[in-house]
Structure formats: structure tokens, C-alpha cells
Design a protein around this motif. Structure first.
Motif, short mmCIF file in Angstrom:
data_model
loop_
_atom_site.label_atom_id
_atom_site.label_comp_id
_atom_site.label_asym_id
_atom_site.label_seq_id
_atom_site.Cartn_x
_atom_site.Cartn_y
_atom_site.Cartn_z
N GLN A 1 0.92 5.78 -0.37
CA GLN A 1 0.14 6.99 -0.21
C GLN A 1 0.58 7.99 -1.26
OE1 GLN A 1 0.40 8.15 3.97
NE2 GLN A 1 -1.60 7.20 4.23
N VAL B 1 0.85 -1.18 0.00
CA VAL B 1 0.00 0.00 0.00
C VAL B 1 0.89 1.24 0.00
CG1 VAL B 1 -1.75 1.25 1.29
CG2 VAL B 1 -1.84 -1.23 1.20
N THR C 1 -3.34 0.67 -3.32
CA THR C 1 -2.40 -0.42 -3.55
C THR C 1 -1.40 0.05 -4.59
OG1 THR C 1 -3.81 -1.36 -5.25
CG2 THR C 1 -4.09 -2.21 -3.01
N THR D 1 -4.75 6.75 -0.26
CA THR D 1 -4.12 5.48 0.11
C THR D 1 -4.57 4.45 -0.91
OG1 THR D 1 -4.21 6.12 2.43
CG2 THR D 1 -3.80 3.80 1.96
N GLU E 1 -7.97 2.60 -1.19
CA GLU E 1 -8.24 2.26 0.20
C GLU E 1 -8.95 3.41 0.91
OE1 GLU E 1 -7.42 -0.74 1.66
OE2 GLU E 1 -6.73 -1.41 -0.29
#
Length: 138
Positions: free
Chosen positions: A4, A2, A69, A67, A39
Motif C-alpha cells: 500500500q 501487495v 503489486t 493498493t 488493485e
């Protein structure tokens, strides 16, 4: 994995005098981004303001934190949504910076071909190398 992605809008001339307008514009972008398989999309935490300074929250009003993947296709979709959002802006498109880790992309002006090239470079830099594929062979 993950990651950002920080999205910052730099349109001081328009939004410095109308923070409410900026908030509405960013809320619209946030809603667009939430339609993707990300996310989360929220505001970055500014942390406490240094003693004797103005509130650091005001400095974060121009930013969103996505956020997602580490899938290159999803990053491409996010960048596409940001580009379309810029295109819908009333007046000149706002300058936007996209930062993921140590990679930064600046979307400025209206040269669509140059922006496509810059987006491709960001996506290439964000794509992990495929095992077994050798680079540098010529």
C-alpha cells in the motif's frame, strides 16, 4: 506481494479554506491512478475520533491509499502519474508525500531533476535484490 502506498497532499494555504476543491483534485488523481494496473485506490480509514476531538475524517481528506503489486514498474507509473497531476495544478504545484512501509518520498517545489533523483531512490529502495547478485563488490 501487495503493498500500500499512501499519497498525502500538503497544500494547507489553498485547501484549508476550500476542502471541496481538494476533494475534486484528489478525485481526478484517483481516476488517473485507476487507469493503471493497481488493485485499488481509495481513501484511508481514519478510524474513530478520540473522545472530545473533532472528526478524524477531516484529517484524512488530503489522502489516498493505493493498493498495488510490489512491481517496481508499477510503482514508477504511479509516481509518474502523481508527478503529472502535480504539474497540472492551478497555481504552484502542491506538496505531496508518498509513503510505502518505512519509505517516504516528499515531492515539493518544481525542481524536476531533483524529483527524478528522489523517485529513483524510492524505486531502488522498493526493488527487492535479485538472487545471485552480490552487492558491495567494488
Amino acid at each position: 506481494m501487495v503493498d500500500q502506498l499512501r499519497i498525502e497532499v500538503h497544500d494547507a494555504e489553498r485547501f484549508d479554506r476550500d476542502v471541496e476543491s481538494l476533494l475534486r483534485e484528489l478525485d481526478g488523481l484517483r481516476e488517473d491512478l485507476l487507469q493503471l494496473d493497481v488493485e485499488d485506490v481509495g481513501r484511508p480509514d481514519a478510524g474513530p475520533a478520540p473522545p472530545g476531538s473533532r472528526s478524524s475524517a477531516l484529517e484524512q481528506v488530503n489522502a489516498l491509499l493505493v493498493t498495488l503489486t510490489a512491481a517496481p514498474a508499477l510503482l514508477h507509473q504511479v509516481v509518474t502519474v502523481v508527478g503529472k497531476w502535480r504539474g497540472r495544478a492551478s497555481g504552484p504545484a502542491p506538496d505531496v508525500s508518498l509513503t510505502m512501509g518505512d519509505r517516504r518520498l516528499e515531492l515539493r517545489g518544481g525542481d524536476a531533476e531533483e524529483q527524478r533523483r528522489m523517485v529513483a531512490l524510492l524505486l531502488d529502495a522498493s526493488t527487492p535484490p535479485v538472487e545471485g547478485r552480490r552487492t558491495g563488490d567494488g
